[in-house]
Scaffold this motif. Sequence first.
Motif, mmCIF file in Angstrom:
data_model
loop_
_atom_site.group_PDB
_atom_site.id
_atom_site.type_symbol
_atom_site.label_atom_id
_atom_site.label_comp_id
_atom_site.label_asym_id
_atom_site.label_seq_id
_atom_site.Cartn_x
_atom_site.Cartn_y
_atom_site.Cartn_z
ATOM 1 N N ILE A 3 0.986 -1.189 -0.279
ATOM 2 C CA ILE A 3 -0.019 -0.352 0.180
ATOM 3 C C ILE A 3 0.797 1.362 0.170
ATOM 4 O O ILE A 3 1.776 0.814 0.871
ATOM 5 C CB ILE A 3 -0.540 0.135 1.062
ATOM 6 C CG1 ILE A 3 -1.817 -1.154 1.003
ATOM 7 C CG2 ILE A 3 -2.211 1.477 1.548
ATOM 8 C CD1 ILE A 3 -2.561 -1.708 2.357
ATOM 9 N N ALA A 4 0.543 1.844 -0.770
ATOM 10 C CA ALA A 4 1.330 3.597 -0.533
ATOM 11 C C ALA A 4 0.825 4.243 0.125
ATOM 12 O O ALA A 4 -0.113 4.514 0.377
ATOM 13 C CB ALA A 4 1.183 4.130 -2.965
ATOM 14 N N GLU A 5 1.813 5.098 0.301
ATOM 15 C CA GLU A 5 2.435 6.302 1.590
ATOM 16 C C GLU A 5 1.536 7.136 1.271
ATOM 17 O O GLU A 5 0.638 7.441 0.110
ATOM 18 C CB GLU A 5 3.056 7.128 1.262
ATOM 19 C CG GLU A 5 3.478 7.925 2.285
ATOM 20 C CD GLU A 5 3.465 7.996 4.096
ATOM 21 O OE1 GLU A 5 4.218 6.764 3.798
ATOM 22 O OE2 GLU A 5 2.802 7.773 4.238
ATOM 23 N N GLY A 6 0.282 7.460 2.168
ATOM 24 C CA GLY A 6 -0.974 8.677 2.176
ATOM 25 C C GLY A 6 -2.316 8.027 1.699
ATOM 26 O O GLY A 6 -2.662 8.395 1.803
ATOM 27 N N PHE A 7 -2.373 6.757 1.634
ATOM 28 C CA PHE A 7 -3.493 5.897 0.891
ATOM 29 C C PHE A 7 -4.419 5.548 1.821
ATOM 30 O O PHE A 7 -5.632 5.410 2.216
ATOM 31 C CB PHE A 7 -2.965 4.663 0.370
ATOM 32 C CG PHE A 7 -3.574 4.545 -1.064
ATOM 33 C CD1 PHE A 7 -2.487 5.056 -1.484
ATOM 34 C CD2 PHE A 7 -4.674 3.470 -0.924
ATOM 35 C CE1 PHE A 7 -3.439 5.464 -3.286
ATOM 36 C CE2 PHE A 7 -5.122 3.393 -2.192
ATOM 37 C CZ PHE A 7 -5.038 4.343 -3.706
ATOM 38 N N LEU A 8 -3.939 5.754 3.596
ATOM 39 C CA LEU A 8 -4.607 4.782 4.485
ATOM 40 C C LEU A 8 -4.866 6.402 4.643
ATOM 41 O O LEU A 8 -3.900 6.715 5.332
ATOM 42 C CB LEU A 8 -4.208 4.014 5.338
ATOM 43 C CG LEU A 8 -3.766 2.687 4.043
ATOM 44 C CD1 LEU A 8 -3.140 0.922 5.644
ATOM 45 C CD2 LEU A 8 -5.336 1.922 4.550
ATOM 46 N N PRO A 10 -5.436 8.419 8.231
ATOM 47 C CA PRO A 10 -4.641 8.064 9.834
ATOM 48 C C PRO A 10 -5.192 7.060 11.176
ATOM 49 O O PRO A 10 -3.927 5.792 11.339
ATOM 50 C CB PRO A 10 -4.736 9.567 10.167
ATOM 51 C CG PRO A 10 -6.185 10.140 9.397
ATOM 52 C CD PRO A 10 -5.761 9.685 8.180
ATOM 53 N N GLY A 104 5.020 2.550 2.207
ATOM 54 C CA GLY A 104 5.678 4.030 2.922
ATOM 55 C C GLY A 104 5.534 3.821 4.293
ATOM 56 O O GLY A 104 6.269 2.891 4.482
ATOM 57 N N LEU A 105 5.860 5.013 4.468
ATOM 58 C CA LEU A 105 5.770 5.235 6.456
ATOM 59 C C LEU A 105 4.672 4.405 6.910
ATOM 60 O O LEU A 105 5.321 4.145 8.305
ATOM 61 C CB LEU A 105 6.594 6.490 6.247
ATOM 62 C CG LEU A 105 8.219 6.612 6.299
ATOM 63 C CD1 LEU A 105 9.226 7.637 6.615
ATOM 64 C CD2 LEU A 105 9.358 5.255 6.604
ATOM 65 N N THR A 106 3.872 6.069 7.046
ATOM 66 C CA THR A 106 2.119 5.387 7.219
ATOM 67 C C THR A 106 1.981 4.503 7.068
ATOM 68 O O THR A 106 1.034 4.092 7.934
ATOM 69 C CB THR A 106 1.188 7.191 6.993
ATOM 70 O OG1 THR A 106 1.105 6.600 6.051
ATOM 71 C CG2 THR A 106 2.490 8.399 7.455
#
Lengths: 205, 251, 279, 279
Positions: A3-8, A10, A104-106
């Motif tokens: 899953i790419a960064e920013g996709f989920l 918070p 991603g990180l998040t």
Amino acid sequence: MHIAEGFLPPLHAAAWTLAAAPFVIHGGRAVARERRERPETTLLLGAAGAFTFLLSAIKLPSITGSSSHPTGVGLGAILFRPPVMAFLSTVVLLFQALLLAHGGLTTLGANVFSMGIVGPWAAYAAWCSLRRLNRTAAIFVAVALADLATYAVTSTQLALAFPDPATGFGGSLVKFLGVFAVTQVPLAVVEGLLAILVLRVLGDI
Amino acid sequence: MTTGFPLDDAAWASPWRHRAVGEKLLLSGGLLAVTVSLPAWPGSVLAAATALVVLLGPARVAPGVLARVVAAPLAFIVVGALSVLVSLQWEAGPALAVTDETRRTALSLLGRGTAGTLGVLVIAATTPMVDLLGALRRLRVPEACIDVAALVYRLVLVLFATLFQMGEAQAARLGYRDRRTTLRSSAALGAGLLLRSWDRARRLEEGLAGRGYSGSLPSLDPTRRTSVPFVATSLATVGVIAVTSLVAGGW
Amino acid sequence: MGHLSLTARAVSVSYGGRAVLRDVSIKVDAGSRTALLGANGSGKTTLLRVLSGALRPDAGEVHVGPDLLRHNRAGLIAHRQRVQLVLQDPDDQLFAADVTRDVSFGPLNLRLAEDEVRSRVDEALDVLGLQEMAQRPTHQLSFGQRKRVAIAGAVAMRPCLLLLDEPTAGLDATGVDEMLTALQRLEEWGTTVVLSTHDVDFALAWATQVAVVDDGRVHQGQPHALLGDTELLARARLRSPWVLELASRLGTRGTGEPPRDLESLVALLTDRAPSVPAV
Amino acid sequence: MGHLSLTARAVSVSYGGRAVLRDVSIKVDAGSRTALLGANGSGKTTLLRVLSGALRPDAGEVHVGPDLLRHNRAGLIAHRQRVQLVLQDPDDQLFAADVTRDVSFGPLNLRLAEDEVRSRVDEALDVLGLQEMAQRPTHQLSFGQRKRVAIAGAVAMRPCLLLLDEPTAGLDATGVDEMLTALQRLEEWGTTVVLSTHDVDFALAWATQVAVVDDGRVHQGQPHALLGDTELLARARLRSPWVLELASRLGTRGTGEPPRDLESLVALLTDRAPSVPAV
């Protein structure tokens, strides 16, 4: 498939991170304990991590035309066991996010949960229950299952975050499973075959 | 010779390489935070634009490298957003539809995904992995875990060269001419890689023993001073984006 | 196989913005012995990769005989049956557990019948002087033997042209002698060999054509012309071959054929001795 | 540091039933330059590993100065602060992402204060001529630079004796020159260097003591005595150094100091010329 960064959203990102954390911490503790007992562990684990990372750089023959790469977690779970894979997969996913902009990180927690925890445990369970019947089949099922489980969990994570306005979670799950099946199902088959061949070259089966 | 990892090359060559990791994390993390948590319009667009300006401007990342690096995650983002755009209806059989709501969610995903990916690049393209691991070490992540991660980094670079050459040598002998040979060659490559990984670990153990290796891999992290102007500018930028999207934010 | 020349025209390659080869042309005549000389990192390996088809140059063309190398599937398959590259480190090229299995990798990919595969493997091992090692596990071989197995793997493809990256690097005197014997047999067998090296003495003694790679540019010519050009060598971060250096320091230059190894230098120097007027 | 000699007495080693070293003795004088010569696989590396303490021999003893090497924890820790071994492949020793981090590993294991570690790292990089590369990533360095970084990692332990396994293997002319400069600086700095090589020309030009490893046995002596012994060299699968070969072929042997490199050979040969009676 990460899953790419920013996709989920918070809340989802935080929840999956919390869900993955105990497994990763357990793996990390196992690494630290192992090292106190056997000093060469650090180097072997470093090599195992590098191997898992680089395995995903090998291009597989594609059935659908799009290029696919093995995830390596199924083979890793058989070779190094799931607790260690939880830790190693975290390292590998962190490196993929930062060296390849892949994932991603998040979203690291969510990706670790699918690829570093569910995938390896599914593979390991299949391997343990089938290996006495037929080792070759056990390897194939374990590795293919690791891929399929990873893909199913990732699709679930996306469906939970983005339920379909008309058909809700179920409809959304069908969509995500369907869209990514094109790449992931053939990948699972090919990676299963690859694992058999790799272990055969190594003389394990 | 390239190392095979353009982002890593960019990080080592970055004019921001000697900046404190904390301040770069603040900027990158700040952009990620507004991207993920605030209304996508105009938050994500502003965050993406800021990240792009930072990367191509002061961080001097080559546009070609940036384009190559974002291509793969962008593919996932587009496919994911399209899946959200199309609503799966069920009225006497499956039907597909695009509604205002799905259009808005898909657009916001497109924005958040792009901004998020660019936001991570602010740290990834300016900071060598080893500096980030040093920061994790200071955050009290267990030493053993950091050592393993640092070793993974070094061995990935050493073994990548091996993997690449092995693949090229197989290709020269027509090892990838069709599906059957490709599968066979890939397997030989995977097995060869595993053997070489073990071999590297064993040889490294012997190579380090003379220098007192006993399980841990300590090394001297450089000391870096945090720049107040950099921190202030980062906070101000992220603050402006946050306020703007809260005030003007639609969805 | 048959004899074919190999040509690169106006080839340029850059990695990450840095030019590695700039507008390079080189012609390898069929039946010649070509040495590609250059310091480490000068671009020798890159040029060999371009010639072998492994690397597609940013600009320029490669021809084998009259045929242009095309970087599509069919083009590469055709090219690789004529031109084979063997890299410096044998361990990057040996995949199978034993020598025979490794050498048969290429012929099997050519979809040859089993008999034909066997005869190709035997032939390749024979040319490289490895028949006795056919069943040995590759990891038990010495470095020099592994290098020759890697070459045998390429030879089993029956290329007209064989490109060898630093075939003598890391070998001791015995290993170099065995490699020279193998090169000799390859030549008799009809294969044109191009090799890269930074050993100027070896290049002078072996090659009939030399190409010096100097910061991405290539200068091609006769061994004595190029290896006697001290300015060019210095620019390319190479030293002079000791026989030429010694001949020049002793003032023998110009008297007949220049020396290429110890034997010819001794002949030259002892020829000169009588020319010193006797009492 | 201080000057200390290194001695091995009656050392035997076998791997899996095969004798690699048989009753070998060697003495490295403090301040000497010792070259360990032998073909690939002759046992050079094994001997270096015994001397460094990395390998415990089946029989025999190693002494540094008056002290016997004991293969227990304390004994090895003491030994490694005096004797350091640098392996042939730098990637077997470099584990860190950049040069400073790697070189600091040894001093940190000695539990030195951070300031002391920094000064040791600076000193080691300085001796090896690597100051400008202190911040460079390891994987972007050339092979020759990585070799010198590996040596710097050993030098930061401030050993009296430095054992280098094939320090010039795989290096081009520039790399060899840089390595020679580094060896020169190490000597000035007070470190005694022992190196293994199969390059007889290099050994003749550099060494003050030579030990030839021939099938598990070691013959130690003066460079000219051993490297002029063609029978010994042939047995050890080494060739003669070309300067000695040429001097002998031209019949200059016996007239004064034997040559050790091109310069001294030229001097010898041009000295000889006037000795031919003029008209």
